[in-house]
Design a protein around this motif. Structure first.
Motif, PDB file in Angstrom:
ATOM      1  N   ALA A 132      -6.143   5.370   0.874  1.00 24.52           N
ATOM      2  CA  ALA A 132      -6.896   5.160   0.011  1.00 24.52           C
ATOM      3  C   ALA A 132      -6.992   6.557  -0.851  1.00 24.52           C
TER       4      ALA A 132
ATOM      5  N   TRP B 195       0.821  -1.223   0.020  1.00 22.21           N
ATOM      6  CA  TRP B 195      -0.088   0.041  -0.132  1.00 22.21           C
ATOM      7  C   TRP B 195       0.803   1.233  -0.022  1.00 22.21           C
TER       8      TRP B 195
ATOM      9  N   VAL C  65      -4.404   6.996  -3.153  1.00 19.21           N
ATOM     10  CA  VAL C  65      -4.489   6.223  -4.168  1.00 19.21           C
ATOM     11  C   VAL C  65      -5.399   6.912  -5.345  1.00 19.21           C
ATOM     12  N   VAL C  66      -6.473   7.141  -4.684  1.00 21.61           N
ATOM     13  CA  VAL C  66      -7.588   7.643  -5.600  1.00 21.61           C
ATOM     14  C   VAL C  66      -7.275   8.878  -6.406  1.00 21.61           C
TER      15      VAL C  66
ATOM     16  N   ILE D 105     -11.698   1.379  -3.888  1.00 21.46           N
ATOM     17  CA  ILE D 105     -10.647   1.542  -3.288  1.00 21.46           C
ATOM     18  C   ILE D 105     -10.483   1.287  -1.891  1.00 21.46           C
TER      19      ILE D 105
ATOM     20  N   VAL E  30     -11.550  -2.075  -0.516  1.00 23.91           N
ATOM     21  CA  VAL E  30     -10.241  -3.067  -0.685  1.00 23.91           C
ATOM     22  C   VAL E  30      -9.503  -2.623   0.644  1.00 23.91           C
TER      23      VAL E  30
ATOM     24  N   LEU F 292     -15.327   4.825  -7.596  1.00 25.46           N
ATOM     25  CA  LEU F 292     -13.676   4.478  -7.419  1.00 25.46           C
ATOM     26  C   LEU F 292     -13.405   4.833  -6.154  1.00 25.46           C
ATOM     27  N   SER F 293     -13.534   5.882  -5.342  1.00 27.59           N
ATOM     28  CA  SER F 293     -13.250   5.983  -3.980  1.00 27.59           C
ATOM     29  C   SER F 293     -13.649   5.064  -3.069  1.00 27.59           C
TER      30      SER F 293
END
Length: 743
Positions: free
Chosen positions: A235, A24, A238-239, A341, A344, A337-338
């Protein structure tokens, strides 16, 4: 079940936990360094309407045939309490001469007031002589930042010429005080973008601080409070770059409003998913000595509900891709998408962090088994404390003992609130979203007081005469809601195309004005004397009012499509997950009832509490997608517990314990989610204030009424019918396994 297999084994093992954390970290760092930040790719001027919309077609014809009309105006409003003096007008003439000789950045033209004799200029004043309005036209190609640069230069020139700060909020109201305001499409656009830009950082900080405070208050553990925030932070890291990359490639369009709401959604819903796992882990630590086994059991027991909840929200938000209206369509990918992720992260990163920290995650109130508690007491030379009796919570007892009372009471409360939703008034007036002291809104108010408010944004009527001699101006001037009609202009490329600007007698941004667009179109069509069946294809209506009319039409169309799609998707997911038609039906029904109740209660707060006459037209659809999807999250988590327990104990006890077991975590999650959406109410943007209030209210209704009372009470009333067409084998008290009783 073998908890040593599957996801839990890989992300919580001695090496797996560290590998998960490092993966991560590597992904977040690499994406941040390699891809553009989403904030750098924001496009706040993206079109919301497609080229097929009449107002967009009108704008295209105007750009081609009337190049002077292809510019966008800023309306400069000069006002002096009492009346403007000749010296004031002379200074205004100096400025127009200056801007003609040395244009402002991106300026296309300026009315030559300096060429008018003073008597002619004075005729343009308001009736009391206190106000004059002059347009400054700018290129449509200029973006908001460039227009802001132009307006800053305009203000500086004004202040220098008049030797004072005319734009100071206090520069109006005092006797003989002179002031200036910039409004019109350019002023409104710059102000709207500025509101969102100023809100991004404060919104993020306020959301993080609120979540941290609530977590500390509920769990009283400084370590635990930071675990969900760390997961959400990863997150977010990443987003953001992924969305920035997609926007740079032209696959999606992102704007400030979408990113602001996405931030709130990520912290609110993301923290909820983390808590679903953390709460289960804490429960199991009270019965399992091995923290690794307890964590794997927690993952095994909650991962299905978390994945199902996340999938429900992701698919519901993706349904916004079906929207024609650009603002709705742009929200689909960032929001879904947010959540994807974040789901996950809650199933991988959070377990890894819990595995690394272990029981210390809950310090200083560390959960231990009774044996561990007794051992600690013996080491300290103290007697072991008596075991706390297991008690069913009040809510769990009441819903199985008096289900009819619970159902009737909750339906009366929710039904009454839902009844107020029928009284909601909507508006598409962007100015109503601004603070009352914002410059463009004050300028518009001045125009409305001193002139016809329709002069702020006239409606442009364009017709293709095909050589017919028509008097379009006189025909439109006869309409009772028309204040003024300009002289017709002929098209530069096609002289048969003529256009007039129509100033209405009312606020051109109001719902009342929007409803006049079809009438204006019909009147223009009837003015074509020899018009045949193609008359409707020879009239185009443009301008802000027509644009908002098309916006409403697109929004109504999107609502009629997206709402059934969302309900259909969630229905299919619930059917696949629960294998029950009956349970799916009442879960969907209760969430829809909760949505209308939220609209009704939100309207009471916004209308009677805050004094708003109407809510933004986008609020009902936004609220529906969020509340129905997020509301099912809590139902899924609770009903999963009941469905699992009823295999080991009588149904009524399974309901009672399922409600009690999930009550604290869902209450915590609901308070956090409602709190994050309520943060939007602190912003100076009414559309976000209203969205935040309605959504927060809806989440609280789900958290404290629908989930703990209505849904389990309906399940208790239906009994085994709740599982139809699946089967339910009732377990008698005597048959109940000892292990389930001890659990």
């Amino acid at each position: 079940m073998d908890v040593n297999k599957g996801l839990g084994r890989y992300v919580t093992g001695k090496r797996g936990r560290w590998v998960t954390l490092l993966v991560w970290l590597a992904i977040a760092v690499v994406l941040t360094l390699a891809l553009p930040a989403v904030g750098d790719q924001e496009n706040n001027n993206a079109a919301n309407l497609s080229d097929a919309k009449p107002s967009v077609q009108a704008a295209a014809i105007a750009d081609k045939e009337f190049p002077s009309g292809s510019s966008v105006p800023a309306l400069l409003v000069l006002h002096r309490e009492g009346s403007l003096q000749p010296a004031d007008l002379e200074k205004l003439q100096q400025l127009t001469a200056q801007w003609e000789a040395n244009p402002l950045p991106y300026q296309t033209s300026i009315p030559p007031l300096h060429k008018l004799p003073m008597p002619a200029l004075q005729q343009q004043l308001s009736k009391d002589g206190s106000t004059i309005v002059t347009p400054v036209l700018f290129s449509k190609e200029a973006d908001t930042d460039q227009l802001k640069e132009s307006l800053d230069r305009l203000r500086a020139d004004m202040n220098k010429t008049f030797n004072g700060d005319l734009f100071d909020p206090s520069a109006r109201g005092a006797e003989d005080a002179i002031s200036a305001r910039i409004t019109g499409p350019v002023g409104i656009q710059v102000d709207a973008t500025g509101l969102f830009k100023n809100a991004d950082v404060s919104l993020l900080l306020a959301t993080v601080l609120l979540v941290l405070i609530i977590l500390l208050f509920i769990y009283r553990s400084p370590v635990l409070a930071f675990i969900p925030l760390i997961a959400v932070g990863f997150a977010y890291m990443v987003v953001g770059p992924i969305l920035g990359w997609m926007a740079r490639e032209g696959w999606i369009t992102v704007d400030s409003q979408g990113i602001s709401i996405m931030t709130v959604l990520l912290f609110g819903a993301g923290t909820d998913y983390c808590l679903f796992l953390i709460s289960r882990f804490r429960q199991l630590l009270s019965t399992e000595r091995d923290k690794g086994k307890a964590l794997r059991l927690a993952i095994f027991g909650s991962s299905g509900a978390i994945a199902m909840s996340g999938l429900t929200v992701v698919l519901s938000l993706l349904s916004l891709l079906l929207a024609q209206y650009g603002a709705y369509h742009r929200f689909a990918v960032p929001f879904s998408l947010s959540i994807l992720i974040m789901a996950v992260a809650s199933l991988t990163l959070v377990p890894a962090l819990l595995a690394i920290i272990g029981r210390a995650s809950f310090y200083p109130f560390v959960p231990r088994t009774p044996e561990m508690i007794a051992e600690r007491a013996r080491k300290k030379g103290k007697a072991a404390p008596p075991a706390k009796p297991t008690r069913q919570g009040f809510t769990g007892r009441i819903v199985v003992r008096r289900p009819w009372t619970v159902v009737i009471t909750t339906l009366i409360v929710l039904g009454t609130l839902a009844g107020f939703s029928s009284r909601i008034e909507v508006t598409y007036d962007i100015l109503s979203s601004f603070p009352k002291d914002m410059e463009s809104r004050e300028g518009f108010a001045l125009i409305g007081e001193q002139f016809s408010p329709g002069e702020l944004a006239p409606v442009q009527v364009i017709v293709d005469t095909k050589g017919e001699a028509i008097d379009l101006k006189s025909q439109l001037s006869k309409l009772p809601y028309v204040a003024q009609v300009s002289e017709p202009q002929q098209g530069q490329h096609d002289p048969n195309i003529i256009a007039v600007d129509v100033s209405l007698t009312m606020n051109p941004y109001s719902l009342e004005a929007m409803e006049l667009i079809p009438q204006l179109r019909e009147k223009a069509q009837s003015a074509l004397h020899a018009a045949g069946d193609d008359a409707k294809d020879r009239v185009w209506i443009g301008g802000q009012t027509a644009d908002q009319y098309d916006t409403k039409e697109a929004g109504d169309r999107d609502t009629s499509i997206i709402i059934p799609v969302v309900i259909g998707l969630i229905t299919l997911l619930l059917l696949g997950y629960l294998r029950s038609v009956v349970a799916t039906a009442y879960l969907i029904g209760t969430v829809i009832l909760s949505y209308f109740s939220a609209l009704g209660l939100g309207w009471l707060i916004i209308h009677y509490g805050l004094g708003a006459d109407a809510i933004a037209g986008s609020i009902p659809l936004y609220s529906f997608v969020f509340l129905v999807a997020l509301g099912e999250d809590y139902n899924i988590f609770m009903i999963s517990s009941i469905w699992d327990k009823r295999k080991r104990m009588p149904l009524r006890r399974a309901i009672s314990e399922g409600v009690s077991e999930t009550g604290s975590v869902i209450t915590s999650a609901g308070v956090i989610l409602a709190g994050t959406f309520a943060v939007l109410a602190s912003l100076p943007i009414q559309v976000l204030v209203q969205f935040g209030i309605v959504t927060a209210v809806g989440v609280l209704l789900d958290t404290f009424i629908v989930r703990p009372f209505l849904v389990p009470a309906i399940t208790a009333l239906l009994g085994r019918a709740a599982f139809w067409p699946g089967k339910h084998v009732e377990i008698a008290e005597a048959e109940e396994p000892l292990a389930s009783r001890q659990a």
